[in-house]
Design a protein around this motif. Structure first.
Motif, PDB file in Angstrom:
ATOM      1  N   ALA A  78      68.186 -99.766  12.812  1.00 13.08           N
ATOM      2  CA  ALA A  78      69.399 -99.728  12.244  1.00 13.08           C
ATOM      3  C   ALA A  78      69.913-101.197  11.768  1.00 13.08           C
ATOM      4  CB  ALA A  78      70.565 -99.146  13.074  1.00 13.08           C
ATOM      5  N   PHE A  79      70.051-102.204  12.808  1.00  7.07           N
ATOM      6  CA  PHE A  79      70.078-103.526  12.498  1.00  7.07           C
ATOM      7  C   PHE A  79      69.329-104.066  11.465  1.00  7.07           C
ATOM      8  CE2 PHE A  79      70.373-108.075  13.162  1.00  7.07           C
ATOM      9  CZ  PHE A  79      71.560-108.282  13.209  1.00  7.07           C
ATOM     10  N   ALA A  80      67.880-104.108  11.611  1.00 10.68           N
ATOM     11  CA  ALA A  80      67.040-104.803  10.727  1.00 10.68           C
ATOM     12  C   ALA A  80      67.019-104.048   9.688  1.00 10.68           C
ATOM     13  CB  ALA A  80      65.709-104.694  11.608  1.00 10.68           C
ATOM     14  N   PHE A  81      67.124-102.842   9.359  1.00 12.23           N
ATOM     15  CA  PHE A  81      67.098-102.218   7.797  1.00 12.23           C
ATOM     16  C   PHE A  81      68.286-102.715   7.109  1.00 12.23           C
ATOM     17  CE2 PHE A  81      63.557 -99.630   8.931  1.00 12.23           C
ATOM     18  CZ  PHE A  81      62.913 -99.124   7.772  1.00 12.23           C
ATOM     19  N   GLU A 135      76.379-114.808   6.297  1.00 11.77           N
ATOM     20  CA  GLU A 135      76.359-113.406   6.797  1.00 11.77           C
ATOM     21  C   GLU A 135      77.478-112.792   6.819  1.00 11.77           C
ATOM     22  OE1 GLU A 135      74.013-110.221   8.519  1.00 11.77           O
ATOM     23  OE2 GLU A 135      73.379-112.142   7.778  1.00 11.77           O
ATOM     24  N   ALA A 136      78.793-113.356   6.957  1.00  8.37           N
ATOM     25  CA  ALA A 136      79.940-112.826   6.855  1.00  8.37           C
ATOM     26  C   ALA A 136      80.368-112.402   5.442  1.00  8.37           C
ATOM     27  CB  ALA A 136      80.910-113.656   7.398  1.00  8.37           C
ATOM     28  N   ALA A 159      67.925-106.290   5.880  1.00  9.87           N
ATOM     29  CA  ALA A 159      66.976-106.403   4.833  1.00  9.87           C
ATOM     30  C   ALA A 159      67.863-105.593   3.645  1.00  9.87           C
ATOM     31  CB  ALA A 159      65.751-105.420   5.190  1.00  9.87           C
ATOM     32  N   ALA A 160      68.442-104.636   3.671  1.00 13.44           N
ATOM     33  CA  ALA A 160      68.827-104.125   2.696  1.00 13.44           C
ATOM     34  C   ALA A 160      70.100-105.001   1.889  1.00 13.44           C
ATOM     35  CB  ALA A 160      69.747-102.505   3.075  1.00 13.44           C
ATOM     36  N   ARG A 161      70.698-105.640   2.888  1.00 14.39           N
ATOM     37  CA  ARG A 161      71.935-106.381   2.261  1.00 14.39           C
ATOM     38  C   ARG A 161      71.458-107.550   1.493  1.00 14.39           C
ATOM     39  NH1 ARG A 161      77.110-105.341   4.543  1.00 14.39           N
ATOM     40  NH2 ARG A 161      77.131-103.845   6.210  1.00 14.39           N
ATOM     41  N   ARG A 162      70.052-108.074   1.924  1.00 16.82           N
ATOM     42  CA  ARG A 162      69.444-109.455   1.503  1.00 16.82           C
ATOM     43  C   ARG A 162      68.678-108.948   0.422  1.00 16.82           C
ATOM     44  NH1 ARG A 162      70.730-110.720   6.438  1.00 16.82           N
ATOM     45  NH2 ARG A 162      70.659-112.879   7.112  1.00 16.82           N
ATOM     46  N   GLY A 163      68.199-107.633   0.081  1.00 21.03           N
ATOM     47  CA  GLY A 163      67.404-107.342  -0.896  1.00 21.03           C
ATOM     48  C   GLY A 163      65.921-107.775  -0.718  1.00 21.03           C
ATOM     49  N   SER A 208      68.003-112.018  -3.926  1.00 15.28           N
ATOM     50  CA  SER A 208      66.478-111.969  -4.308  1.00 15.28           C
ATOM     51  C   SER A 208      65.596-112.981  -3.867  1.00 15.28           C
ATOM     52  CB  SER A 208      66.116-112.033  -5.999  1.00 15.28           C
ATOM     53  OG  SER A 208      66.967-113.044  -6.425  1.00 15.28           O
ATOM     54  N   ALA A 209      66.172-114.236  -3.596  1.00 16.55           N
ATOM     55  CA  ALA A 209      65.587-115.181  -3.008  1.00 16.55           C
ATOM     56  C   ALA A 209      65.183-115.376  -1.522  1.00 16.55           C
ATOM     57  CB  ALA A 209      66.500-116.584  -3.199  1.00 16.55           C
ATOM     58  N   TYR A 210      65.951-114.244  -0.679  1.00 20.31           N
ATOM     59  CA  TYR A 210      65.617-114.381   0.693  1.00 20.31           C
ATOM     60  C   TYR A 210      64.170-114.106   1.191  1.00 20.31           C
ATOM     61  CZ  TYR A 210      70.737-114.425   1.694  1.00 20.31           C
ATOM     62  OH  TYR A 210      72.019-114.744   1.705  1.00 20.31           O
ATOM     63  N   ARG A 211      63.772-114.839   2.375  1.00 17.93           N
ATOM     64  CA  ARG A 211      62.420-114.610   2.755  1.00 17.93           C
ATOM     65  C   ARG A 211      62.567-113.198   3.584  1.00 17.93           C
ATOM     66  NH1 ARG A 211      63.089-119.848   3.556  1.00 17.93           N
ATOM     67  NH2 ARG A 211      63.335-119.402   5.845  1.00 17.93           N
ATOM     68  N   ASP A 212      61.652-112.670   4.351  1.00 16.94           N
ATOM     69  CA  ASP A 212      61.585-111.441   4.977  1.00 16.94           C
ATOM     70  C   ASP A 212      62.503-111.425   6.168  1.00 16.94           C
ATOM     71  OD1 ASP A 212      59.708-110.815   2.965  1.00 16.94           O
ATOM     72  OD2 ASP A 212      57.818-110.644   4.478  1.00 16.94           O
ATOM     73  N   VAL A 213      62.909-110.305   6.764  1.00 14.29           N
ATOM     74  CA  VAL A 213      63.434-110.083   8.019  1.00 14.29           C
ATOM     75  C   VAL A 213      62.266-109.393   8.891  1.00 14.29           C
ATOM     76  CG1 VAL A 213      64.869-108.489   9.279  1.00 14.29           C
ATOM     77  CG2 VAL A 213      65.651-109.602   7.126  1.00 14.29           C
TER      78      VAL A 213
END
Length: 291
Positions: free
Chosen positions: A175-178, A21-22, A181-185, A155-160
């Motif tokens: 704000a946190f959730a979006f 995450e960092a 998701a944006a950082r993980r794609g 691209s390999a991340y599962r959903d948030v």
């Protein structure tokens, strides 16, 4: 990014999650140990000097392994004085989030974070992420292995998954959730659980259902516009909000829930939905405090 270490497999899994995450957030990782962790199998009873040497070794070993896995990650280690529920929230005050481990108890009982973890979540005004230990048989997991391990490519991340209450403001959660998701794609699944009294007939229930779905869409619209790259799936589900959220998060990378900030004389409070998800979700749980 701050992570609390106590030497347990759960806290090592939390450190592994926090390191990734960092890197996603491009911030340093701070590994900390509060000196007055309760005595457990992982934290045996001993004199102060022995405990300090043990804590230093826990921090050093975790840092060495994470540096080996993530050479570019900036990292610090620190021993804190005082009880974790008091020391960790203070240490995390300037961090983007605090990450802790959670003890697994199986699919029926969920996982118990314990009184220390609950008190820490209640006292922390930054988002707190609770991470399960990986499932290993016959040996203790390495810091970066197991269920908590995530892909190295976005691209390999599962959903948030984020749990929403359309009757109140959810801006901090969204704000946190979006952002996650944006950082993980990855896809963001927005879940709202709702119920009606048994006296309602089928036709009124359909109408109320349409109103609930519209209210959920209206809540998400400005955040869709702010994060156009994030694919969003909306789910207004009939049933217990906690049960629907736990079920929806079964295959997720992260589930996001809210906790109301209540500065009452009796202390902070964790709502029933957040409490249930914290204890029963198989995915890491982000508890986001909000007014």
């Amino acid at each position: 990014m701050t992570v609390g270490l106590d030497g347990s497999p759960e806290s090592l899994a939390a450190a592994a999650w926090a390191a990734r995450e960092a890197l996603l957030r491009e911030v340093p990782l701070h590994l900390v140990h509060a000196e007055e962790w309760p005595t457990t199998a992982a934290v045996p009873m001993a004199g102060p000097e022995v405990q300090q040497r043990w804590a230093d070794k826990v921090l050093a070993d975790a840092a060495d392994e994470l540096r080996e896995r993530h050479p570019g990650l900036e990292m610090t280690t620190r021993r804190l004085s005082g009880r974790p529920a008091a020391a960790l929230p203070i240490e995390a005050a300037d961090a983007e989030m605090l990450v802790l481990g959670s003890r697994g108890l199986g699919s029926i009982m969920g996982f118990l974070i314990g009184s220390v973890g609950m008190a820490t979540v209640s006292a922390t005004e930054q988002p707190v992420v609770l991470v399960r230990a990986p499932k290993h048989q016959g040996k203790e997991p390495r810091t970066g292995s197991g269920d908590a391990e995530q892909p190295d490519t976005a691209s390999a991340y599962r959903d948030v998954v984020v749990g929403l209450d359309i009757s109140q403001s959810c801006d901090k959660l969204l704000a946190f959730a979006f952002d996650e998701a944006a950082r993980r794609g990855c896809t963001l699944r927005a879940v709202h659980g709702w119920t009606l009294p048994l006296v309602y007939s089928y036709a009124p229930m359909l109408e109320v259902g349409r109103q609930v779905e519209q209210a959920l869409s209206d809540m998400l619209l400005p955040w869709r516009q702010k994060f156009p790259s994030v694919q969003v799936v909306e789910r207004a589900l009939i049933g217990s909000p906690a049960q629907q959220l736990v079920y929806s998060a079964a295959d997720a990378d992260l589930v996001v829930v809210g906790r109301r900030l209540r500065r009452a004389p009796l202390g902070a409070h964790i709502g029933p939905v957040a409490h249930a998800v914290m204890h029963h979700s198989a995915a890491p749980v982000a508890v986001v405090p909000h007014d």
